[in-house]
Scaffold this motif. Structure first.
Motif, PDB file in Angstrom:
ATOM      1  N   GLY A 289       1.051  -1.331  -0.230  1.00  0.00           N
ATOM      2  CA  GLY A 289      -0.616   0.385  -0.054  1.00  0.00           C
ATOM      3  C   GLY A 289       0.699   1.379   0.132  1.00  0.00           C
ATOM      4  N   LEU A 290       0.441   2.416  -0.586  1.00  0.00           N
ATOM      5  CA  LEU A 290       0.980   4.018  -0.157  1.00  0.00           C
ATOM      6  C   LEU A 290       1.440   3.933   0.958  1.00  0.00           C
ATOM      7  N   ALA A 291       3.164   4.879   1.220  1.00  0.00           N
ATOM      8  CA  ALA A 291       2.958   5.114   2.469  1.00  0.00           C
ATOM      9  C   ALA A 291       2.929   4.586   3.923  1.00  0.00           C
ATOM     10  N   ASN A 292       2.846   3.166   3.262  1.00  0.00           N
ATOM     11  CA  ASN A 292       3.554   2.347   4.651  1.00  0.00           C
ATOM     12  C   ASN A 292       4.387   1.097   4.227  1.00  0.00           C
ATOM     13  N   SER A 293       5.519   2.322   3.766  1.00  0.00           N
ATOM     14  CA  SER A 293       6.730   0.941   4.372  1.00  0.00           C
ATOM     15  C   SER A 293       7.215   1.069   5.863  1.00  0.00           C
ATOM     16  N   SER A 294       6.449   1.514   6.575  1.00  0.00           N
ATOM     17  CA  SER A 294       6.432   1.173   8.049  1.00  0.00           C
ATOM     18  C   SER A 294       5.154   1.028   8.695  1.00  0.00           C
ATOM     19  N   ASN A 460      -3.233   7.039  10.693  1.00  0.00           N
ATOM     20  CA  ASN A 460      -1.683   7.118   9.881  1.00  0.00           C
ATOM     21  C   ASN A 460      -1.062   7.668   9.993  1.00  0.00           C
ATOM     22  N   ARG A 461      -0.429   7.669  11.507  1.00  0.00           N
ATOM     23  CA  ARG A 461      -0.026   8.593  12.537  1.00  0.00           C
ATOM     24  C   ARG A 461       0.856   9.745  12.407  1.00  0.00           C
ATOM     25  N   MET A 462       0.526  10.726  12.687  1.00  0.00           N
ATOM     26  CA  MET A 462       2.213  11.381  12.347  1.00  0.00           C
ATOM     27  C   MET A 462       3.583  11.625  13.603  1.00  0.00           C
ATOM     28  N   SER A 463       4.101  10.807  12.964  1.00  0.00           N
ATOM     29  CA  SER A 463       5.766  10.849  13.616  1.00  0.00           C
ATOM     30  C   SER A 463       6.807  11.637  13.279  1.00  0.00           C
ATOM     31  N   ALA A 464       7.841  11.619  14.371  1.00  0.00           N
ATOM     32  CA  ALA A 464       9.030  12.332  14.117  1.00  0.00           C
ATOM     33  C   ALA A 464       9.745  11.489  12.981  1.00  0.00           C
ATOM     34  N   LYS A 465      10.050  10.332  13.291  1.00  0.00           N
ATOM     35  CA  LYS A 465      10.852   9.605  12.555  1.00  0.00           C
ATOM     36  C   LYS A 465       9.747   8.591  12.418  1.00  0.00           C
ATOM     37  N   PRO A 466      10.991   8.247  10.520  1.00  0.00           N
ATOM     38  CA  PRO A 466       9.235   7.698   9.086  1.00  0.00           C
ATOM     39  C   PRO A 466       9.258   6.308  10.683  1.00  0.00           C
ATOM     40  N   TRP A 474       4.066  18.157   9.030  1.00  0.00           N
ATOM     41  CA  TRP A 474       2.733  18.695   7.929  1.00  0.00           C
ATOM     42  C   TRP A 474       1.788  17.954   8.150  1.00  0.00           C
ATOM     43  N   GLY A 475       1.733  16.570   7.833  1.00  0.00           N
ATOM     44  CA  GLY A 475       1.011  15.830   7.135  1.00  0.00           C
ATOM     45  C   GLY A 475       1.113  15.393   6.200  1.00  0.00           C
ATOM     46  N   GLN A 476       2.770  15.342   5.221  1.00  0.00           N
ATOM     47  CA  GLN A 476       2.872  14.750   4.425  1.00  0.00           C
ATOM     48  C   GLN A 476       2.857  13.123   4.145  1.00  0.00           C
ATOM     49  N   THR A 477       2.962  13.000   3.632  1.00  0.00           N
ATOM     50  CA  THR A 477       3.615  11.174   4.138  1.00  0.00           C
ATOM     51  C   THR A 477       4.954  11.128   4.338  1.00  0.00           C
ATOM     52  N   HIS A 478       5.760   9.992   4.929  1.00  0.00           N
ATOM     53  CA  HIS A 478       7.180  10.432   5.343  1.00  0.00           C
ATOM     54  C   HIS A 478       6.907   9.508   3.319  1.00  0.00           C
ATOM     55  N   ASN A 482       4.717  14.289  -2.640  1.00  0.00           N
ATOM     56  CA  ASN A 482       3.281  15.275  -2.767  1.00  0.00           C
ATOM     57  C   ASN A 482       2.234  14.144  -2.531  1.00  0.00           C
ATOM     58  N   LEU A 483       1.863  13.463  -1.429  1.00  0.00           N
ATOM     59  CA  LEU A 483       0.622  12.509  -0.621  1.00  0.00           C
ATOM     60  C   LEU A 483       1.026  13.168   0.953  1.00  0.00           C
ATOM     61  N   PHE A 484      -0.349  13.839   0.857  1.00  0.00           N
ATOM     62  CA  PHE A 484      -0.470  14.012   2.032  1.00  0.00           C
ATOM     63  C   PHE A 484      -1.934  13.306   2.495  1.00  0.00           C
TER      64      PHE A 484
END
Length: 523
Positions: A289-294, A460-466, A474-478, A482-484
């Motif tokens: 899935g997108l933005a899901n490396s974590s 889709n939580r906000m975190s300092a570390k990816p 900023w709500g910008q995916t790690h 260009n995906l927020f």
């Protein structure tokens, strides 16, 4: 003046969802001269369209597409097909909300630091704090015209509030008032003043209550920079060989599939539909899935610790008259672990009409005790309990590939187990809520289990570390610049407060960031 953009226009920002996050973001970007296409799965409803009848209104506004549920929470037993009541309409759940607009307390931005290790919880500090959010909260309060902020007066207290206030003061509670509400409390604004009709959850027919649907969206359209497309159900977000997103595929009302190109995509589909869309957009480059490396997409679903207490008195209260959420007790909202749990909770007045009372008071419990409670409806007062629940990695939204929606897409499965901290807090809140009413002569009290309507947060939580989350401060995916994420799914922790004001404040701040980054050619 409504804008019309071509499907091949790759200069636009595509915003998916038009609620507290997406609706505000769309308007804020449009005000800055940025071209925006907002895609909304639901229809468009104006104040004159709302229906002051609970069941008919539910049919008009609710998101009733297929979903499945698992876990030990009461909702899975009573409302398995409806794990949460969110709205499918331009304006999203801001059409249905009560209007309570509360800032997080300072410590709630740093839950892990404040509470320490809590067994079974995946607590994390937000990468932002109260000082950074203060100016954005002020902008949000001014946009929503929140009472008791910015020299705006509070709303009047109805009978439901008077009973509640008298009981609170008898117990020694100090911080009790008619709330900070996104409802016009005076007649010198651009809205009609609150008429105390009492159908806040069915959509405000006066337009006194703020909704993104008939405030921000209309303001954005007036700039000529915003096009809203109702009846547009997004299926997938696509990307190029470099990994940047290029646009979205969506179905229109007739079931035709379209592709809208985009410079930036902002996802604001609530804590169920946003992770579902990221997971449904898996590709060979992004197999999970997108933005899901974590492996964090869908995890840490929170819905707030909730419950209700209703009480019967020997004289009429007529709780349904006036604002639905007519007052608040905040004395239990602080962090005081001597109570047996971390975090805190709010007590807020609530009234349900008879149809919903019959459905939600104690689901399935028809019998003398239940029917005599309904007989005493006129003499009833009610409150809702809402507190910080613990994020847990196992509380999550996943794809149920065995169940498909009307477009043939796997639906969201919502898994939730109460954390022991949530249960301890709920039991304390039931005890205190009951005591409030008994202090003013209640003859019977009814602690009531959580409803499917809720505050959906996390996933889709906000975190300092990816590796700890999905998006940055900023709500910008790690993973994809260009995906927020622009809704409550970016919440790192839930705090005790109703979340809408914070979603709006984050959206205003995110729009400012996106505009700045676009100008600098970083996006």
């Amino acid at each position: 003046m409504t804008a019309k953009f071509d499907h091949s226009d790759d200069s636009v920002v595509v915003v998916i969802g038009t609620g507290a996050g997406g609706g505000v973001l769309s308007n804020e970007l449009a005000q800055k001269g940025i071209s925006v296409v907002a895609l909304e799965a639901g229809d468009r409803h104006y104040p004159e369209d709302f229906i002051n009848d609970e069941w008919e209104s539910f049919g008009q506004l609710a998101w009733t597409d297929a979903r499945t549920t698992s876990g030990d929470w009461r909702v899975a037993k009573d409302f398995a097909g409806l794990p949460a009541w969110i709205v499918k309409s331009v304006g999203g759940t801001t059409q249905h909300w009560a209007g309570a607009s509360l800032r997080f307390q300072e410590h709630e931005w740093k839950a892990k630091t404040t509470y320490g290790e809590v067994s079974g919880a995946s607590l994390l500090d937000w990468p932002i704090d109260a000082a950074e959010m203060d100016p954005w909260y002020t902008k949000a309060e001014d946009k929503l015209q929140v009472t008791r902020t910015g020299n705006r007066p509070g709303l009047p207290g109805n009978n439901n509030f008077r009973v509640f206030e008298k009981g609170a003061k008898a117990l020694g509670y100090k911080n009790v008032h008619t709330g900070r509400m996104a409802i016009a409390s005076r007649d010198d604004s651009d809205r009609i003043m609150c008429q105390q009709t009492g159908f806040c959850f069915q959509g405000c027919k006066w337009g006194a209550k703020w909704s993104a649907g008939y405030h921000d969206i209309e303001q954005g359209e007036a700039t000529g920079n915003l096009e809203v497309r109702p009846g547009s159900h997004v299926a997938r977000i696509l990307h190029d060989d470099s990994g940047k997103v290029t646009g979205v595929e969506y179905f229109d009302k007739e079931g035709n599939l379209h592709f809208q190109k985009a410079r930036i995509v902002c996802l604001a589909g609530n804590s169920f539909e946003s992770p579902r869309l990221l997971l449904n957009s898996a590709s060979s480059m992004y197999p999970t899935g997108l933005a899901n490396s974590s492996d964090q997409v869908g995890r840490n679903y929170m819905r707030h610790m909730t419950g209700s207490v209703y009480a019967v008195f020997d004289k009429p209260v007529k709780m349904w008259r006036g604002t639905t959420m007519a007052g608040i007790i905040q004395d239990e909202a602080g962090h005081n672990p001597s109570r047996g749990f971390v975090g805190g909770y709010e007590m807020e007045t609530l009234s349900l009409g008879l149809p919903f009372m019959a459905a939600f008071l104690n689901p399935g419990a028809w019998g003398r005790e239940f029917t005599t409670a309904l007989d005493a409806y006129e003499n009833m007062a009610g409150m809702w309990l809402v507190g910080e629940d613990m994020p847990q990695a196992t509380n999550r939204v996943t794809l149920n590939t065995d169940v498909k929606d009307q477009w043939g897409l796997p639906v969201a499965n919502v898994h939730f187990d109460d954390h022991p901290n949530d249960i301890a807090m709920r039991n304390h809140a039931y005890k205190q809520g009951t005591a409030v009413y008994e202090a003013v002569g209640a003859t019977r009290t009814f602690p009531t289990p959580p409803y499917p309507s809720t505050h959906n947060l996390g996933t889709n939580r906000m975190s300092a570390k990816p590796e700890d989350g999905v998006v940055n401060k900023w709500g910008q995916t790690h993973d994809i610049k260009n995906l927020f994420i622009s809704d409550g799914s970016q919440f790192t922790t839930g705090a005790a407060e109703n979340p809408t004001l914070t979603i709006v404040a984050l959206a205003i701040r995110q729009a400012d960031h996106i505009a700045r980054e676009m100008s600098a050619k970083n996006l």
